[in-house]
Every structure is written in C-alpha cells, then in structure tokens.
Design a protein around this motif. Structure first.
Motif, PDB file in Angstrom:
ATOM      1  N   VAL A   1     -11.875  40.933  -0.642  1.00  0.00           N
ATOM      2  CA  VAL A   1     -10.358  40.457  -0.855  1.00  0.00           C
ATOM      3  C   VAL A   1     -10.185  40.149  -2.228  1.00  0.00           C
ATOM      4  O   VAL A   1     -10.793  39.407  -3.021  1.00  0.00           O
ATOM      5  CB  VAL A   1     -10.397  38.927  -0.159  1.00  0.00           C
ATOM      6  N   PRO A   2      -9.235  40.681  -2.922  1.00  0.00           N
ATOM      7  CA  PRO A   2      -8.890  40.849  -4.174  1.00  0.00           C
ATOM      8  C   PRO A   2      -8.347  39.243  -4.641  1.00  0.00           C
ATOM      9  O   PRO A   2      -7.123  38.902  -4.210  1.00  0.00           O
ATOM     10  CB  PRO A   2      -7.824  41.692  -4.626  1.00  0.00           C
ATOM     11  N   THR A   3      -8.998  38.435  -5.492  1.00  0.00           N
ATOM     12  CA  THR A   3      -8.846  37.075  -5.654  1.00  0.00           C
ATOM     13  C   THR A   3      -7.343  37.131  -6.382  1.00  0.00           C
ATOM     14  O   THR A   3      -6.501  36.171  -6.223  1.00  0.00           O
ATOM     15  CB  THR A   3      -9.851  36.564  -6.647  1.00  0.00           C
ATOM     16  N   TYR A   4      -7.129  37.862  -7.334  1.00  0.00           N
ATOM     17  CA  TYR A   4      -5.610  37.761  -8.089  1.00  0.00           C
ATOM     18  C   TYR A   4      -4.692  37.965  -7.086  1.00  0.00           C
ATOM     19  O   TYR A   4      -3.791  37.331  -7.040  1.00  0.00           O
ATOM     20  CB  TYR A   4      -5.818  39.059  -9.120  1.00  0.00           C
ATOM     21  N   SER A   5      -4.612  38.860  -6.110  1.00  0.00           N
ATOM     22  CA  SER A   5      -3.706  39.457  -5.366  1.00  0.00           C
ATOM     23  C   SER A   5      -3.698  38.354  -4.121  1.00  0.00           C
ATOM     24  O   SER A   5      -2.388  37.948  -3.657  1.00  0.00           O
ATOM     25  CB  SER A   5      -3.852  40.686  -4.466  1.00  0.00           C
ATOM     26  N   LEU A   6      -4.761  37.731  -3.704  1.00  0.00           N
ATOM     27  CA  LEU A   6      -4.666  36.741  -2.688  1.00  0.00           C
ATOM     28  C   LEU A   6      -3.812  35.323  -3.237  1.00  0.00           C
ATOM     29  O   LEU A   6      -3.076  34.759  -2.376  1.00  0.00           O
ATOM     30  CB  LEU A   6      -6.229  36.135  -2.551  1.00  0.00           C
ATOM     31  N   LEU A   7      -4.233  35.105  -4.472  1.00  0.00           N
ATOM     32  CA  LEU A   7      -3.239  33.992  -5.035  1.00  0.00           C
ATOM     33  C   LEU A   7      -1.790  34.282  -5.136  1.00  0.00           C
ATOM     34  O   LEU A   7      -1.200  33.395  -5.904  1.00  0.00           O
ATOM     35  CB  LEU A   7      -3.993  33.639  -6.441  1.00  0.00           C
ATOM     36  N   ARG A   8      -1.300  35.556  -5.248  1.00  0.00           N
ATOM     37  CA  ARG A   8       0.151  36.029  -5.425  1.00  0.00           C
ATOM     38  C   ARG A   8       0.660  36.471  -4.217  1.00  0.00           C
ATOM     39  O   ARG A   8       1.596  37.049  -4.429  1.00  0.00           O
ATOM     40  CB  ARG A   8       0.295  36.877  -6.456  1.00  0.00           C
ATOM     41  N   GLN A   9       0.328  35.943  -3.135  1.00  0.00           N
ATOM     42  CA  GLN A   9       1.045  36.803  -1.856  1.00  0.00           C
ATOM     43  C   GLN A   9       2.370  35.797  -1.641  1.00  0.00           C
ATOM     44  O   GLN A   9       2.412  34.431  -1.678  1.00  0.00           O
ATOM     45  CB  GLN A   9       0.224  36.210  -0.661  1.00  0.00           C
ATOM     46  N   GLU A  10       3.626  36.517  -1.551  1.00  0.00           N
ATOM     47  CA  GLU A  10       4.710  36.168  -1.209  1.00  0.00           C
ATOM     48  C   GLU A  10       4.950  35.376  -0.108  1.00  0.00           C
ATOM     49  O   GLU A  10       5.958  34.241   0.120  1.00  0.00           O
ATOM     50  CB  GLU A  10       5.645  37.332  -1.544  1.00  0.00           C
ATOM     51  N   ASP A  11       3.995  35.792   1.039  1.00  0.00           N
ATOM     52  CA  ASP A  11       4.115  34.981   2.162  1.00  0.00           C
ATOM     53  C   ASP A  11       3.748  33.558   2.248  1.00  0.00           C
ATOM     54  O   ASP A  11       4.002  32.664   3.038  1.00  0.00           O
ATOM     55  CB  ASP A  11       3.555  35.874   3.482  1.00  0.00           C
TER      56      ASP A  11
ATOM     57  N   PHE B   1       3.045  31.862  -1.176  1.00  0.00           N
ATOM     58  CA  PHE B   1       3.456  31.240  -2.400  1.00  0.00           C
ATOM     59  C   PHE B   1       4.867  31.683  -2.790  1.00  0.00           C
ATOM     60  O   PHE B   1       5.056  32.652  -3.084  1.00  0.00           O
ATOM     61  CB  PHE B   1       2.472  31.477  -3.632  1.00  0.00           C
ATOM     62  N   GLU B   2       5.842  30.810  -2.838  1.00  0.00           N
ATOM     63  CA  GLU B   2       7.174  31.117  -3.152  1.00  0.00           C
ATOM     64  C   GLU B   2       7.060  31.285  -4.818  1.00  0.00           C
ATOM     65  O   GLU B   2       6.430  30.526  -5.428  1.00  0.00           O
ATOM     66  CB  GLU B   2       8.059  30.078  -2.839  1.00  0.00           C
ATOM     67  N   ASN B   3       7.860  32.274  -5.212  1.00  0.00           N
ATOM     68  CA  ASN B   3       7.918  32.674  -6.474  1.00  0.00           C
ATOM     69  C   ASN B   3       6.690  32.775  -7.181  1.00  0.00           C
ATOM     70  O   ASN B   3       6.063  31.941  -8.066  1.00  0.00           O
ATOM     71  CB  ASN B   3       8.673  31.659  -7.254  1.00  0.00           C
ATOM     72  N   PRO B   4       5.725  33.694  -6.448  1.00  0.00           N
ATOM     73  CA  PRO B   4       4.259  33.507  -6.761  1.00  0.00           C
ATOM     74  C   PRO B   4       3.937  34.020  -8.187  1.00  0.00           C
ATOM     75  O   PRO B   4       2.854  33.335  -8.725  1.00  0.00           O
ATOM     76  CB  PRO B   4       3.636  34.529  -5.892  1.00  0.00           C
ATOM     77  N   THR B   5       4.712  34.491  -9.043  1.00  0.00           N
ATOM     78  CA  THR B   5       4.271  34.805 -10.512  1.00  0.00           C
ATOM     79  C   THR B   5       4.660  33.738 -11.340  1.00  0.00           C
ATOM     80  O   THR B   5       4.376  33.517 -12.630  1.00  0.00           O
ATOM     81  CB  THR B   5       5.128  36.102 -10.732  1.00  0.00           C
TER      82      THR B   5
END
Length: 532
Positions: free
Chosen positions: A430-440, A442-446
């Motif tokens: 499971v890609p950690t970076y991508s996991l922490l930026r899921q739009e579903d 985290f709102e405005n994930p970046t």
C-alpha cells in the motif's frame, strides 16, 4: 536499509530465513538459462536474464493471473521501472501518478501489485492480515537480522517482545533531561548563526541534533556533532584501525545501493557479490564500522542508564545474552531510524509551519498560553497541546518521512484485497504517500491544514485515523513511534516558542527518496523572538 554483515559473533548462530519458493525457482531458472549464453560473462548474463528474459516468460505465462492488472510503462515486465524511478528519487511520485491514471490495483513489478483504497492498509498490514515481509527486506540485511528486517514471524515476535520495554513510553519520557541537554547545544548553534547574520541549514543541524541525541540515548556517550558543526565520527575496522567518516552520507549512500538491490530480491545471490566493491557498498561498511566502534565502546564502559542497558537485560532484569553480531544489528537499526527518519519529520514540520504563517501564529498562541514568558516547554505540558499535535500529525501526512509501499507476501490460497482476488505468493503493498493523500478521506489532501485534526465529527476523524498511518500498523508497525513523537513534540514546541525562521518566498523543500523520504537542505535566516 542497511547491512550488518561486517561484524558477526561466532557464538551466535546464523538466523535461518525462509526463502520464497518462487525466488528459489527463479534463481534455478537463471542458472539453467545462462548455459545458453556462452559469449556473455557469467554474472552479467545472469543479471540480464533476470531483468529481461525471465520476466518476459513469466508475463506471457501469467501463472498468477497478474496480466489483468494495469501497469505503467514496462513495469509488468521488469523491476527496472521501479529502479529507474528510485535512482531518480521519485519512486513514490511515479507510483502515485500510476494509481491516479490506472486505478486501485496497479502492477508496479512483474510479481508486485500496489493497492490503494480507503481502509486497505489494515487488510495488508493489520494484525489479522497474516502477511509476511517480502524478499525486499533481504537486500540490506546481514547475517544477523534486526527487528526491522527479519522476515520470520516467530523470530520477529520474540524480538519485539524482547525490545518492547526499550521503547515503552515510560522509558522514553525518562530521558527528557538528555533531550534538553542536546537541545541546548542545538540552540547555541542557532543563536551563533543568528548573531553572525548567517543562514543555518536546519535539515543539516537537525540531523546533527538527532545523531547527538540518539548517541546519548543508546550509548550514553557524546558524539559531539552539534559542538563541532560536523558529523565526522570514529569508525573501527575489523583489524582495529580507527578512522573518521561522515555519519550522514555513509548511511544515505548505503541505502541507495541496498534499495536498488532490494527491488530485485530474486537476484540477490548474484547482485550482492556483484556490488560488493561498489563505492556505496563501501560507504555501507563505513556505517557498519561506526556502529561497531560505538557498540564496542559501550560494552567496555561502566553500566549506565541508557537504551543499550535495556538491550542487555530484559524488563525483568534477566540477561538477554545477545551476541556482538545481534547487538550491532539492533543498534544499527536504532541509529538508522532514530536519526534519518526523525530528521526528515522535524525538517518537514519546520518547513511547513514557517511557510504557513496563520498556522504558526495559532500554534504560538497555544504554546505561549500554556508556557508563558521564557519558560522552556516540558514534555508534560507540551504533550497536552492539541493544536501542536495536530500540526505534527498533518506534517506527517503531507510530507511523510517514509513514502514507500512496504511489501508483503499474500498467503498461500490467495486473498481478496480491496475487492479483488490476488493469488498466494504475490507481493502486495500500500503506497504510504498516496494513502495519506486520498481525496475520499482527506479534503484538499495536498494542503497543509492542521485544523482538519481538530474536527468534532467523530466519523470523519475515525476515517482519517484509519488511513493516517505514517508509522504503518499491525504487528510490524514502527516500534520507535514513542521516541519519534517525544522528540517532535519537545523540539517543535521549543523552536516555535523561541525562534523566527525566514524561508525565502516560493522556496519548495526537496524530497529525496531512497528508501525513506529525506528532506533536502533548508537554509533559513534565524532570529530570536522577543519574549517577556
């Protein structure tokens, strides 16, 4: 990723690590296939077959039913896709972009599926997942495995039980005076740069800070990086010769070559001897010699209250009987994780706070109210500040110190993961970076928004926490997270309270991914705050 092969104890038996059946089969295929390459040097022929011919045969044969999964470029045919991006320090970006284009299940190597979906981390890493670490962890492992790179489940359980008291919250907090002492040396360097009007590289000096602090925590003696303003430490070769080497670059260079080899686990019997004379492997020997020298020094010192004592005796005071090889393996893992990843986390938090003035001001209001005047933050006080914790958690989310998808092996019989069946023996992550930026999730994930963690919406908070796993989860979660939070809480509270750091407008902090995601240089102007 590091090696502990240089020093081993003859009194400690080698640890037997189970070999994946597919790995053994692939190595046999390589040896048989090289017979058909009489005009190619033996070793290079094996490597070429391993990188190109065998993966092509496997792709066409598709015994594990992996061809149904989309893959970027030639990733399904060769591990070279991952190696290319790793060497260019953007592996996490490449995997993230692949998921954005191709969906939840992406084939990033011939036998590796990267999976991204809310909640999937628990399916792969959770306590009930029962997935063992993949052959990737053999790349930097030595004869004696440490807690981080051992793949054998019973061995890992025994090690974790033995080391649990070393990293217990009560143990960590008891070392606060050592952190304060190290912080004093760090602040002297900041003050010196401030008075002279010169910029200070916060990434570099935070690294000196973590080296000095963990030297005190683990070995109970001074390493002196902050006082000297450099990271040149004593290293000791097997013949007893002592020499000076840079701590940071030795570790980082060794990580580069070990990670590259780890991305080709089936070829390790070939690549390890092939790369043994590579300059970066020699840097790895320097790193090992630093650990050996300090471990030997501590063994010859009077008993004292440090983490090393807890390696020698368990929580009941009974001797652990670890040999020198095992002690070096565990100390290597501790010095690695306790310096490299913590430096990245601290640097990222400083950068994000001082480039978000409204967040910084809100945090200062909280800190100044709890610790007025010139009072130094204490852990007891700072650990109770909710917005400080929110700022740290959000930093770990936006700029995680580790972005890599940690590889696991699907158990025999296969497993349905995120709604799709994956055959047993296949590697998944499971890609950690991508996991922490899921739009579903985290709102405005970046964006860096610490206030998201202050929400009163319990369901929303629970969903975020389920996917916010900067230290992984389950039985292989980072055992040192208590130390990491302890350091961040006290260091960030102290810096925010006493200093203004000037970061040039538009500056973007570089991320250099090897295995962990290291922060680049952060040159800042420093000024002391005017406090009553």
């Amino acid at each position: 990723m590091y090696s502990t092969t240089a020093f081993t104890s003859k009194t400690v038996p080698c640890l037997r690590i189970p070999v994946q059946p597919k790995t053994e089969q692939r190595v046999k295929m390589l040896i048989r296939a090289v017979q058909f390459l009489p005009f190619v040097p033996y070793t290079l022929g094996l490597v070429a077959i391993g990188l190109f011919i065998v993966p092509l045969i496997q792709y066409m044969w598709d015994a594990d039913g992996l061809r149904k999964y989309p893959s970027p470029s030639f990733a399904a045919l060769s591990p070279l896709w991952r190696i290319w991006h790793n060497i260019h320090q953007r592996h996490y970006v490449a995997v993230h972009e692949a998921h954005k284009r191709l969906g939840t299940h992406v084939r990033i190597a011939p036998d590796h599926i990267s999976i991204l979906e809310p909640g999937v981390a628990n399916e792969v890493y959770g306590h009930g997942a029962n997935m063992l670490k993949a052959g990737f962890y053999d790349g930097g492992a030595g004869v004696h495995r440490n807690l981080a790179d051992t793949r054998d489940k019973p061995e890992h359980q025994a090690k974790r039980k033995m080391l649990a008291h070393v990293f217990a919250a009560k143990t960590v907090v008891s070392f606060e005076p050592l952190l304060v002492k190290t912080m004093d040396a760090f602040m002297e360097q900041i003050d010196s740069h401030s008075k002279s009007g010169t910029k200070i590289d916060m990434r570099l000096f935070l690294n000196y800070f973590t080296i000095d602090l963990f030297g005190r925590l683990l070995y109970g003696h001074e390493l002196g990086c902050l006082a000297r303003g450099n990271d040149l430490l004593d290293a000791e070769a097997q013949n007893g010769a002592v020499y000076k080497v840079p701590f940071i670059q030795s570790l980082l260079d060794a990580t580069i070559v070990n990670t590259v080899m780890s991305l080709m686990p089936s070829l390790l019997p070939i690549t390890k001897p092939l790369f043994k004379n590579h300059p970066y492997k020699k840097k790895g020997t320097d790193w090992e010699n630093i650990i050996y020298h300090n471990t030997k020094k501590r063994l010859n010192a009077p008993d004292q209250d440090d983490l090393f004592r807890r390696l020698l005796k368990d929580s009941k005071g009974q001797a652990t009987n670890l040999g020198i090889g095992e002690l070096i393996a565990e100390c290597s893992a501790m010095m690695n994780a306790g310096t490299e990843t913590t430096t990245a986390a601290l640097t990222n938090t400083v950068f994000l706070l001082y480039t978000h003035p409204r967040v910084l001001e809100k945090l200062r209001v909280e800190i100044d109210a709890a610790m007025p005047g010139r009072a130094r933050p204490t852990y007891e006080e700072a650990s109770k500040l909710p917005y400080l914790r929110a700022c740290i958690e959000e930093s770990l989310r936006v700029r995680p110190a580790s972005s890599f998808g940690l590889p696991r092996i699907v158990p025999q019989g296969g497993r349905v993961i995120a709604g799709k069946f994956v055959e047993g023996g296949v590697t998944v992550s499971v890609p950690t970076y991508s996991l922490l930026r899921q739009e579903d999730v985290f709102e405005n994930p970046t964006e860096y928004i610490p206030d998201r963690w202050m929400t009163a919406d319990k369901e929303k908070k629970a969903l975020m926490m389920q996917n916010h796993l900067p230290f992984s989860t389950g039985p292989r979660a980072c055992i040192g997270r208590n130390i990491a939070y302890f350091e961040q809480i006290l260091v960030i509270a102290t810096l925010v309270k006493f200093y203004d750091f000037k970061i040039p407008p538009g500056f973007e902090l570089e991320t250099q991914e090897r295995f962990n995601s290291n922060a680049g240089n952060l040159l800042v102007g420093a000024e002391k705050r005017q406090l009553c």
